[in-house]
Design a protein around this motif. Structure first.
Motif, PDB file in Angstrom:
ATOM      1  N   UNK A   1       0.725  -1.242   0.098  1.00 41.59           N
ATOM      2  CA  UNK A   1      -0.114  -0.158  -0.067  1.00 41.59           C
ATOM      3  C   UNK A   1       0.774   1.288   0.329  1.00 41.59           C
ATOM      4  N   UNK A   2       0.409   2.036  -0.906  1.00 45.55           N
ATOM      5  CA  UNK A   2       0.899   3.405  -0.775  1.00 45.55           C
ATOM      6  C   UNK A   2       0.673   4.174   0.370  1.00 45.55           C
ATOM      7  N   UNK A   3       1.601   5.090   0.886  1.00 43.69           N
ATOM      8  CA  UNK A   3       1.224   5.895   2.027  1.00 43.69           C
ATOM      9  C   UNK A   3       0.085   6.807   2.012  1.00 43.69           C
ATOM     10  N   UNK A   4      -0.700   6.879   3.320  1.00 40.06           N
ATOM     11  CA  UNK A   4      -1.898   7.609   3.487  1.00 40.06           C
ATOM     12  C   UNK A   4      -1.805   9.008   3.187  1.00 40.06           C
ATOM     13  N   UNK A   5      -0.649   9.538   3.214  1.00 38.84           N
ATOM     14  CA  UNK A   5      -0.621  11.079   3.185  1.00 38.84           C
ATOM     15  C   UNK A   5       0.799  11.662   2.482  1.00 38.84           C
ATOM     16  N   UNK A   6       0.939  12.785   2.335  1.00 37.73           N
ATOM     17  CA  UNK A   6       2.285  13.085   2.153  1.00 37.73           C
ATOM     18  C   UNK A   6       2.737  12.842   0.588  1.00 37.73           C
ATOM     19  N   UNK A   7       4.027  13.050   0.451  1.00 39.67           N
ATOM     20  CA  UNK A   7       4.597  13.090  -0.971  1.00 39.67           C
ATOM     21  C   UNK A   7       5.578  12.080  -0.946  1.00 39.67           C
ATOM     22  N   UNK A   8       5.654  11.099  -1.879  1.00 42.17           N
ATOM     23  CA  UNK A   8       6.554   9.934  -2.242  1.00 42.17           C
ATOM     24  C   UNK A   8       6.657   8.807  -1.154  1.00 42.17           C
ATOM     25  N   UNK A   9       5.756   8.657  -0.524  1.00 45.57           N
ATOM     26  CA  UNK A   9       5.446   7.774   0.503  1.00 45.57           C
ATOM     27  C   UNK A   9       4.984   6.231  -0.038  1.00 45.57           C
ATOM     28  N   UNK A  10       5.944   5.432  -0.749  1.00 41.81           N
ATOM     29  CA  UNK A  10       5.692   4.331  -1.570  1.00 41.81           C
ATOM     30  C   UNK A  10       6.182   3.112  -1.016  1.00 41.81           C
ATOM     31  N   UNK A  11       5.506   2.197  -1.621  1.00 38.64           N
ATOM     32  CA  UNK A  11       5.934   0.741  -1.385  1.00 38.64           C
ATOM     33  C   UNK A  11       5.762  -0.179  -2.348  1.00 38.64           C
ATOM     34  N   UNK A  12       6.820  -1.049  -2.439  1.00 37.80           N
ATOM     35  CA  UNK A  12       6.713  -2.071  -3.629  1.00 37.80           C
ATOM     36  C   UNK A  12       7.942  -3.098  -3.648  1.00 37.80           C
ATOM     37  N   UNK A  13       7.869  -3.869  -4.435  1.00 39.77           N
ATOM     38  CA  UNK A  13       8.685  -4.904  -4.575  1.00 39.77           C
ATOM     39  C   UNK A  13       9.522  -4.609  -6.014  1.00 39.77           C
ATOM     40  N   UNK A  14      10.869  -4.533  -6.054  1.00 41.59           N
ATOM     41  CA  UNK A  14      11.539  -4.328  -7.240  1.00 41.59           C
ATOM     42  C   UNK A  14      12.837  -5.291  -7.514  1.00 41.59           C
ATOM     43  N   UNK A  15      12.670  -5.857  -8.837  1.00 40.21           N
ATOM     44  CA  UNK A  15      13.911  -6.041  -9.532  1.00 40.21           C
ATOM     45  C   UNK A  15      14.544  -5.244 -10.485  1.00 40.21           C
TER      46      UNK A  15
END
Length: 172
Positions: free
Chosen positions: A43-57
């Motif tokens: 889930x992306x963050x509930x507020x603010x700027x660039x509060x991201x979540x992920x799985x990356x290769x």
């Protein structure tokens, strides 16, 4: 596995939750336990700027394959509030990508909300499963399961998307 970008105030920024691999093969297994399904929630963050979540290769000449094996549900949800942007939830590969769903699990992507604008004039509170190079496969094993894509509210680029932007094939 639960990954969620931080940020509860409009001024919070760059509070990230990531699982990353620079090269090679990335395999993530989410199994069930004691009869309960496993789940993968990003889930992306509930507020603010660039509060991201992920799985990356990430892109590297040695990047080969990203494989997620989930014995249950997969949820990706863009975050955000009225003024936020860049609070996205992503599974992204710069190589071949495989998502295996077991035990009747479903895949749900829901775009976020927020009409704040980045320097690129976009909100980007999105939910995305994407490969940029190679093949992309999403496969359900057993009975049940499905895919649901739900667009976000307000702003721009608050979408839910499954994409293969490479030269390979996409199989769902």
């Amino acid at each position: 596995i639960w990954l969620e970008g931080g940020g509860t105030a409009p001024t919070d920024g760059n509070l990230v939750a990531l699982i990353e691999s620079i090269s090679g093969t990335q395999t993530i297994n989410v199994t069930s336990s004691a009869g309960d399904k496993g789940s993968l929630t990003i889930k992306g963050g509930p507020a603010g700027v660039s509060n991201r979540a992920g799985i990356f290769l990430y892109s590297d000449p040695n990047s080969v394959h990203q494989e997620l094996n989930v014995h249950g549900d997969v949820l990706l949800a863009g975050g955000g509030n009225a003024t936020s942007y860049g609070n996205f939830a992503v599974v992204r590969s710069f190589a071949t990508q495989t998502l295996n769903i077991y035990d009747g699990g479903s895949v749900v992507l829901q775009g976020g909300m927020g009409s704040g604008t980045s320097p690129q004039s976009r909100s980007d509170n999105l939910a995305l499963i994407r490969t940029t190079v190679g093949n992309q496969t999403i496969q359900f094993h057993g009975t049940g399961g499905g895919i649901e894509l739900i667009g976000g509210d307000a702003g721009t680029f608050n979408y839910a998307r499954i994409a293969n932007d490479g030269v390979g094939t996409q199989n769902i």
